[in-house]
Design an enzyme around this catalytic site. Structure first.
Site, PDB file in Angstrom:
ATOM      1  N   ASP A 151      38.490 -98.714   4.272  1.00  0.00           N
ATOM      2  CA  ASP A 151      37.037 -98.809   4.387  1.00  0.00           C
ATOM      3  C   ASP A 151      36.323 -98.039   3.276  1.00  0.00           C
ATOM      4  O   ASP A 151      35.395 -98.539   2.653  1.00  0.00           O
ATOM      5  CB  ASP A 151      36.567 -98.275   5.737  1.00  0.00           C
ATOM      6  CG  ASP A 151      36.992 -99.150   6.900  1.00  0.00           C
ATOM      7  OD1 ASP A 151      37.791-100.071   6.678  1.00  0.00           O
ATOM      8  OD2 ASP A 151      36.538 -98.898   8.025  1.00  0.00           O
ATOM      9  N   GLU A 190      39.272-108.213   5.859  1.00  0.00           N
ATOM     10  CA  GLU A 190      39.679-108.244   7.272  1.00  0.00           C
ATOM     11  C   GLU A 190      38.544-108.850   8.074  1.00  0.00           C
ATOM     12  O   GLU A 190      37.428-108.365   8.070  1.00  0.00           O
ATOM     13  CB  GLU A 190      40.042-106.848   7.784  1.00  0.00           C
ATOM     14  CG  GLU A 190      39.002-105.767   7.533  1.00  0.00           C
ATOM     15  CD  GLU A 190      39.478-104.397   7.978  1.00  0.00           C
ATOM     16  OE1 GLU A 190      40.476-103.912   7.393  1.00  0.00           O
ATOM     17  OE2 GLU A 190      38.863-103.819   8.895  1.00  0.00           O
TER      18      GLU A 190
END
Length: 953
Positions: free
Chosen positions: A498, A577
């Site tokens: 992230d 994702e």
């Protein structure tokens, strides 16, 4: 039109078999059963790649026990002859490691059916937050102990720990050789010289594992993917090894390649380290041999080397000094849909006085990888990430990998899952922080499946401040991981998760990777972020919960205030994702892991916390995924509120199929966009390490449900798709060759089976990876609340190679974008009305089946061929017809209980046919899984009665 032209032909059968890795040959919930079809087996010790390395515990195993019971000191426990009769006996897994604490308990009969219902919670308790282990049983250290023989006199001995999950105090023969302050890091290799501690009569190693805390250690966790393993995965995931030899030891051998863009030449540089284990200089000869695939003429080079006392020298063979290492016409490794996977072998030796002292052996593939930013737009001002392998641009169609919940590694399980991946047409696997044993990468190399490796999110890996010791560990981890990955052609990129790395983290990691000679594109983040050296990532993330099929085609909605572009998940750019949330298995699979009460809650209580989703409880907004609420709301509104478990499962299969298919198809369709082209989608997630209903394309028992077949349909090698944003037909060629003689016919039907529109495109050709948009525009109904079908029939030289059927409504799904942007799920203004599908007229079908000898994935030795024909006398569609292979009798009856043959990997299923149409389905399977029974094929559809047919042969 004659019937044979509407039957799936030989070319389509060949394509279906190719999905299975084959060549063309001449109900009610099931009773509970164990997750595996065969008894546990003893694993063969995997190769170490070096004559100097051996895996400890490979023959005698390990003894494991909690320090709450083993209260003696490390000095006592590590003394040879220490009594361990009452300890847990543990064998190495298929990766050569003793595993986690719970693995030790399970190997000794603890907690049978651990994955059934809430059995795991009842046995071991439950963790409800990522962090330190708060369960008393696992909040204390555990001991791992093994005995080993001394190497021959005069040889050195080094203990190699290839990472520990937690932190470890290490003892050998009564002496502490390292403490938990040093030995930590899930993937950091620690090497300890124990030569002076060894005894002629045998030795003992004792490792005290302190509990894992992923919030303060560079280890691993499962984020929100599953239930948290109650032991926090504390243990040893990779082999503990003994390195012995001397006076010279050869190791760390690898190949660097410089391959021309036209793939016509490749310059190889071979490196290997030679270590002198003595106190005086040593001279020897290093030899390296590169053997081409298929037994071609080997290339052998050698050089003398002198190594100073107690030091290591790197020997380099490069084309400048050894011209034979400049290859012409090298054999190129390709992703499996584009070509073959030839692997070269590198063998090295070090000798002295004519005697070989040690050797190594490994494989590598020659290929190129390019990565760039392309198509800047308002949403992606720096452009979007794109990849090319061997000069061929690819639309990445991947999935996120989840290992076994207790990190048990089984090579056969990997082989089975590779068969499933290739059957789906998936071309890439993402490893987020869960690096796998060496065998896993070797199998991916041989299979031609790309691997995107990278760090994990949401724990200590993303801390922004490290102590000097932690910084050293961060760099050591990068070097250790880089060493493990560098020779695998399947590994084509590495990325952070992230958050982009800090400048310090970036420098440390890149220094470690450089020391390991890992040469792949590095990407700063899985979100649209940047780092000082790597620059913009060009990637984005999300969504993670239910969104309608037409969501995936959106390219205009994003939050301009969110520079990360998180949850702007439509088909533009590279999404690292994303998925549409819960995926419901078949009734067969559900019966294996959900109790009757849980099965009732599944269809009656959408707000119920689902233990087999994850640990997050009853929340269903934001980043809370502990229920099936959003999926269930969509089912109720779109298909109708179910009145039974079978109806719920059927409707969930339909919804999962159309959502997953749309995700992959949208990214293929939009790959031609000039601004922010769709370059890749990574389904979140591919699989799960335990039975699950959250984010998986197939269940851990191999169950292939609607999500699996939706992905398979979208990713077929030659394919026609119906673009939900434009109402036009797109053709794509995902093979490695030009495909010519292509036409697509589009038929539109109403729910009564009447043909409303029929048109065919001109004949055309497609280059490899070419996508042709808007080749046809079917005329579809416009009256509100009308459900209709669009059937696409792709033919090559007149033979049907692909059939793709859509069920749509003129009352579409409408996303409330103002409330959806930035959220991991869609907020709906209204839902599509598909309830008329429940009123389809009944159809009749005929099934024939045969089983023939045919080798396939993971030891499969039979090929099942099933031909399904809609024989209805009236225009009734046979909707969503599903075949399954079962154990049965010669009379065609199914055996009672859980009778599904779970080794079957299907090349097609969940098909829809109109009267007179046929389709041939194939599946590979292991005959041993019939257990002496007769193969029987069950067939059922949304509007057809269930039938059983004996598979002849």
């Amino acid at each position: 039109m004659v019937q044979h032209a509407r039957t799936l032909g030989a070319a389509a059968l060949a394509l279906g078999l190719a999905l299975l890795g084959l060549q063309p040959p001449g109900a009610a919930a099931s009773p509970r059963s164990t997750p595996q079809e065969s008894a546990p087996v003893a694993f063969t010790d995997p190769p170490t790649g070096s004559s100097a390395l051996s895996d400890l515990g490979a023959t005698g195993g390990w003894k494991v026990l909690s320090s709450a019971t083993a209260t003696q000191s490390g000095a006592a426990i590590s003394t040879p002859g220490f009594a361990t009769a009452k300890w847990l006996s543990v064998a190495n897994d298929g990766g050569g490691a003793p595993g986690t604490e719970i693995n030790a308990l399970l190997q000794n009969g603890g907690c049978p059916d651990v994955f059934y219902s809430t059995t795991m919670k009842g046995c071991y308790g439950q963790l409800t937050a990522v962090g330190p282990d708060t369960l008393a049983r696992f909040a204390v250290p555990w001991w791992y102990r093994t005995d080993f023989a001394s190497p021959p006199a005069g040889r050195s001995a080094r203990l190699v720990l290839n990472g520990v999950i937690g932190a470890a105090d290490v003892w050998v023969n009564g002496t502490e050789v390292a403490t938990a302050a040093t030995v930590t890091g899930g993937y950091a290799q620690h090497v300890l010289d124990i030569t002076k501690l060894l005894r002629p009569g045998g030795n003992s190693l004792a490792i005290e594992l302190h509990p894992n805390d992923p919030n303060s250690m560079l280890t691993l966790d499962d984020v929100d993917w599953t239930q948290i393993p109650p032991d926090n995965n504390t243990g040893i995931q990779f082999p503990v090894q003994l390195q012995s030899g001397g006076p010279l030891i050869d190791g760390n051998a690898h190949v660097l390649q410089d391959t021309s863009a036209d793939l016509k030449s490749s310059r190889l540089t071979v490196k290997t380290d030679v270590t002198n284990t003595t106190g005086s200089p040593q001279t020897g000869t290093v030899t390296a041999t590169v053997t081409p695939p298929g037994g071609g003429a080997p290339i052998t080079v050698s050089s003398p080397v002198t190594v100073a006392a107690n030091s290591t020298a790197t020997v380099v063979f490069d084309p400048a000094g050894y011209p034979r290492l400049a290859l012409t016409a090298p054999k190129i490794w390709w992703p499996y849909q584009l070509g073959g996977q030839p692997l070269y072998t590198l063998a090295t030796t070090v000798s002295q006085g004519g005697a070989t002292l040690g050797s190594t052996s490994s494989t590598f593939g020659i290929r190129t990888v390019d990565s760039r930013l392309t198509g800047p737009s308002a949403a992606a001002p720096d452009g979007v990430r794109a990849f090319a392998v061997d000069g061929t641009p690819l639309v990445i169609r991947g999935g996120g990998w989840d290992p076994d919940l207790f990190l048990r590694y089984d090579p056969a399980d990997t082989a089975q899952q590779i068969g499933l991946l290739k059957a789906m047409g998936i071309n890439m696997v993402r490893l987020e922080g869960h690096f796998m044993p060496a065998d896993w990468f070797r199998q991916m190399d041989a299979a031609g499946i790309l691997v995107n490796a990278g760090y994990q999110c949401c724990d200590f890996w993303e801390a922004t401040s490290y102590t000097p010791a932690e910084q050293s560990l961060y760099q050591l981890t990068a070097q250790s991981v880089g060493t493990a990955l560098r020779d695998h052609p399947s590994v084509f990129s590495f990325q952070w998760s992230d958050n982009a790395p800090t400048a310090t983290q970036e420098s440390l990691a890149l220094n470690g990777f450089r020391a390991a000679d890992l040469d792949v594109p590095f990407v700063a983040s899985a979100e649209y972020k940047s780092s000082p050296k790597l620059g913009s990532s060009g990637e984005k993330e999300g969504p993670y919960d239910w969104v309608p099929p037409n969501y995936w085609y959106d390219t205009s909605h994003f939050d301009p205030k969110d520079a990360t572009r998180t949850n702007a998940g439509g088909a533009w750019g590279f999404d690292s994702e994303q998925g549409s949330g819960n995926t419901v298995p078949t009734l067969d699979s559900i019966g294996r892991f959900l109790s009757p009460a849980e099965q009732a809650a599944l269809w009656q209580r959408p707000t119920a916390a689902q233990y087999h989703d994850n640990y997050e409880g009853t929340g269903h907004t934001g980043y809370a995924f502990g229920t099936n609420y959003n999926l269930d709301q969509a089912i109720d509104h779109r298909y109708g509120t179910p009145t039974s478990l079978p109806q719920y499962v059927e409707e969930a299969q339909l919804q999962n199929y159309e959502s997953v298919r749309a995700q992959f198809e949208a990214f293929i369709d939009h790959s031609t966009n000039t601004a922010a082209p769709a370059t890749g989608t990574i389904y979140w997630q591919l699989n799960k390490g335990w039975p699950s209903m959250l984010w998986s394309l197939y269940n851990n028992d191999g169950d292939q449900a609607g999500a699996f077949f939706g992905a398979q349909r979208a990713n077929r090698p030659l394919h026609a798709l119906y673009a939900l944003d434009t109402g036009t037909v797109t053709l794509d060629n995902l093979t490695g060759a030009v495909q010519s003689g292509l036409t697509v016919e589009a038929k539109v039907y109403d729910t009564a089976g009447r043909l409303l529109d029929d048109r065919t495109s001109p004949t055309r050709s497609l280059a490899s990876q070419q996508v042709a948009n808007a080749v046809l525009r079917p005329s579809v109904p416009t009256t509100a609340h009308t459900v209709y079908f669009v059937e696409l029939l792709l033919r090559q030289n007149g033979t049907l190679v692909d059939r793709n059927t859509y069920w749509n409504s003129t009352t579409p799904d409408v996303t409330d974008w103002s409330r959806t942007i930035g959220q991991p799920q869609a907020v709906m203004s209204s839902y599509a009305d598909l309830k008329a599908l429940a009123q389809l007229p009944a159809a009749t079908v005929r099934t024939t089946a045969k089983s023939t000898a045919q080798a396939g994935p993971n030891g499969a030795d039979r090929l099942l061929t099933v031909t399904v024909t809609n024989t209805s006398g009236t225009p009734a569609v046979g909707f969503f017809l599903r075949a399954d292979l079962r154990r049965g009798t010669a009379a065609g009856a199914e055996l009672p209980g859980d009778n599904e043959v779970r080794s079957a990997i299907w090349g097609d299923d969940d098909v829809t046919l109109w009267p007179g149409e046929s389709e041939t389905l194939t599946a590979s399977y292991r005959s041993a899984d019939l257990r002496g029974a007769v193969p029987v094929v069950s067939l059922a559809g949304a509007n057809t009665a269930r039938t059983d047919t004996v598979a002849a042969g």
